[in-house]
Design an enzyme around this catalytic site. Structure first.
Site, PDB file in Angstrom:
ATOM      1  CD  GLU A 167      -2.853  -1.295   2.342  1.00  0.00           C
ATOM      2  OE1 GLU A 167      -2.832  -0.383   3.201  1.00  0.00           O
ATOM      3  OE2 GLU A 167      -3.596  -2.289   2.430  1.00  0.00           O
ATOM      4  CG  ASN A 208      -0.710  -7.032  -1.351  1.00  0.00           C
ATOM      5  OD1 ASN A 208      -1.294  -7.708  -2.208  1.00  0.00           O
ATOM      6  ND2 ASN A 208      -1.200  -6.869  -0.125  1.00  0.00           N
ATOM      7  CG  HIS A 244      -9.940  -5.844   0.709  1.00  0.00           C
ATOM      8  ND1 HIS A 244     -10.293  -6.930   1.473  1.00  0.00           N
ATOM      9  CD2 HIS A 244      -8.618  -5.617   0.949  1.00  0.00           C
ATOM     10  CE1 HIS A 244      -9.239  -7.350   2.157  1.00  0.00           C
ATOM     11  NE2 HIS A 244      -8.214  -6.576   1.851  1.00  0.00           N
ATOM     12  CD  GLU A 273      -4.658  -7.944   1.823  1.00  0.00           C
ATOM     13  OE1 GLU A 273      -5.542  -7.272   2.399  1.00  0.00           O
ATOM     14  OE2 GLU A 273      -3.454  -7.629   1.801  1.00  0.00           O
ATOM     15  CG  ASP A 275     -12.932  -8.960   2.013  1.00  0.00           C
ATOM     16  OD1 ASP A 275     -12.857  -7.995   1.224  1.00  0.00           O
ATOM     17  OD2 ASP A 275     -12.469  -8.916   3.162  1.00  0.00           O
TER      18      ASP A 275
END
Length: 356
Positions: A167, A208, A244, A273, A275
C-alpha cells in the site's frame, strides 16, 4: 502457466455445483461428499488460499478443520506484521507465526508472507521514536533492513511469496506520505526488495495494494514503478491485487488487461485478500451479486498466464474484519457465521472446476 480450459456445459456445471455444495434432490444419506476447493484447484495452476486468524485456528474446531480441508495456501492475517513479531525493540514474539507455518506444513499448505513494509500496524516503539526524533533517518534505514532480513531469514524456504511492500500509493497514483517516504525517500521500496531477496533468493517478492483490480491511476503507478525497478535489476517479481470489493460500487473493469500488462513485464500476479462486502441486511439478490464478483476475480486469475494464487481474506463471516471497519456492512466472505456455504462458495468451486 495455467492450463488451457475447455468449455464446460451447463449440465456439467450443475453437476459440479452439486459436488461442491453437497446438495441434491435425494435423501441426505445419498448426498455426494463435497469436493474441497483445494482439490478443485489442483489442475488450474492456481493455489486457493485464505488468510488465517490464529486465535480462531487454536480455539474453533470447525474453523480449523475447514482451513485444512479447503485451502492449499495460507496467509497470516496479522501475526507476521511488525507490531506482532517485534512488539518491543529487539524482543521478538515468533510463536504465532511459527504455529501457522507448522500447521501449514502438517496440512500440505504453502504459506504467503504478509507483510514486511507497511505504514500501518507498526510497533509503538518505532513510530514514537520517529515522531520524537530519537530515531533518525540513518538509524531507521538500518532498523528496516534488520526487520526485513530477520523475518525473511527466519522463514527461508518456507514462504513461497512475500508481500514485501504494501500500500505505497494513493488513489491518484502519488506515493503515500508514510514515515518511510518522509524519512527515507522513495528508495526504501527498492531497498526492501533487495534486502528481502538477499535473505531468501527463492521466495517470490510482491508489491501489494487495494483498489488496483482494474486499470486506473493507482494500478498504473504500480505498473510504472515495477517496470522502472525491474529495468534496474531490482527483484520485484509479483503484483498482488488485494481484491477488497463491495457490491454497491460495481465490479471493476479491465481486470484481465491489468493482469496481462504486469505479466508482460515477466511478473507473477496474485489475488491476495479477496472479500466482497455488502450493505446489511443480507438478501438473496445481494448474495447472488457477491457470487458473481468472487467468480469474476477468480476467472481473471485462472485465465491469466502467470496468476499463481487466489487468496480470500478469511472464509467465514464469524471472523471477518469488515464489520469492524465499515459501519453497516459485512457478510463479505464465502461462508456465513455458522460456516454455511453461500452462493459465492459454489461460484468459486465452479470456477476452479472449469479452470481445471
Amino acid at each position: 502457466m495455467n492450463v488451457f480450459r475447455m468449455p464446460v456445459s451447463a449440465v456439467a456445471l450443475a453437476g459440479v455445483a452439486l459436488l461442491i455444495t453437497g446438495a441434491a434432490a435425494q435423501p441426505a444419506s445419498a448426498h455426494p461428499k463435497p469436493v474441497p476447493l483445494r482439490a478443485l484447484a489442483a489442475g488450474t495452476g492456481v493455489r486457493i488460499g485464505t488468510a488465517v486468524d490464529m486465535a480462531a485456528l487454536a480455539d474453533d474446531t470447525t474453523y480449523r478443520r475447514t482451513t485444512a480441508r479447503e485451502f492449499n495456501s495460507v496467509t497470516a492475517e496479522n501475526v507476521m506484521k511488525w507490531e506482532s513479531v517485534e512488539p518491543s525493540r529487539g524482543t521478538y514474539d515468533w510463536q504465532p507465526a511459527d504455529d501457522l507455518v507448522r500447521s501449514a506444513r502438517a496440512h500440505g499448505q504453502a504459506v504467503r508472507g504478509h507483510t514486511l513494509v507497511w505504514h500501518s500496524q507498526l510497533p509503538g516503539w518505532l513510530t514514537t521514536g520517529v515522531a520524537d526524533g530519537s530515531i533518525g533517518a540513518t538509524e531507521l534505514r538500518g532498523i528496516l533492513r534488520n526487520h526485513i532480513t530477520t523475518e525473511v531469514k527466519r522463514y527461508k524456504g518456507r514462504i513461497y511469496q512475500w508481500d514485501v511492500v504494501n500500500e505505497v500509493f494513493e488513489e491518484d497514483g502519488s506515493l503515500r506520505n508514510s514515515i518511510w517516504l518522509q524519512q527515507l525517500g522513495p528508495s526504501y521500496i527498492e531497498d526492501a526488495f533487495r534486502w528481502a531477496h538477499a535473505a531468501d533468493p527463492k521466495a517470490k517478492l510482491f508489491l501489494n495494494d487495494y483498489n488496483v483490480e482494474g486499470i486506473n491511476a493507482k494500478s498504473t503507478a504500480y505498473y510504472d514503478l515495477a517496470k522502472r525497478l525491474r529495468s534496474k535489476g531490482v527483484p520485484v517479481q509479483g503484483f498482488g491485487i488485494q481484491g477488497h470489493l463491495a457490491i454497491q460500487y460495481g465490479f471493476p473493469g479491465q481486470v484481465a488487461e491489468n493482469l496481462a500488462r504486469f505479466e508482460k513485464l515477466g511478473m507473477q500476479t496474485a489475488f491476495t485478500e479477496v472479500d466482497v462486502r455488502m450493505i446489511l441486511p443480507v438478501d438473496e439478490e445481494k448474495l447472488a451479486t457477491q457470487a458473481t464478483y468472487f467468480r469474476g476475480l477468480l476467472d481473471a486469475c485462472v485465465q491469466a498466464r502467470r496468476c499463481t494464487s487466489f487468496t480470500v481474506w478469511g472464509f467465514s463471516d464469524k471472523y471477518s474484519w469488515v464489520p469492524g471497519v465499515f459501519d453497516g456492512q459485512g457478510a463479505a466472505t464465502l461462508m456465513n457465521e455458522e460456516f454455511a456455504r453461500k452462493p459465492a462458495f459454489a461460484a468459486v468451486g465452479e470456477g476452479l472446476a472449469e479452470g481445471a
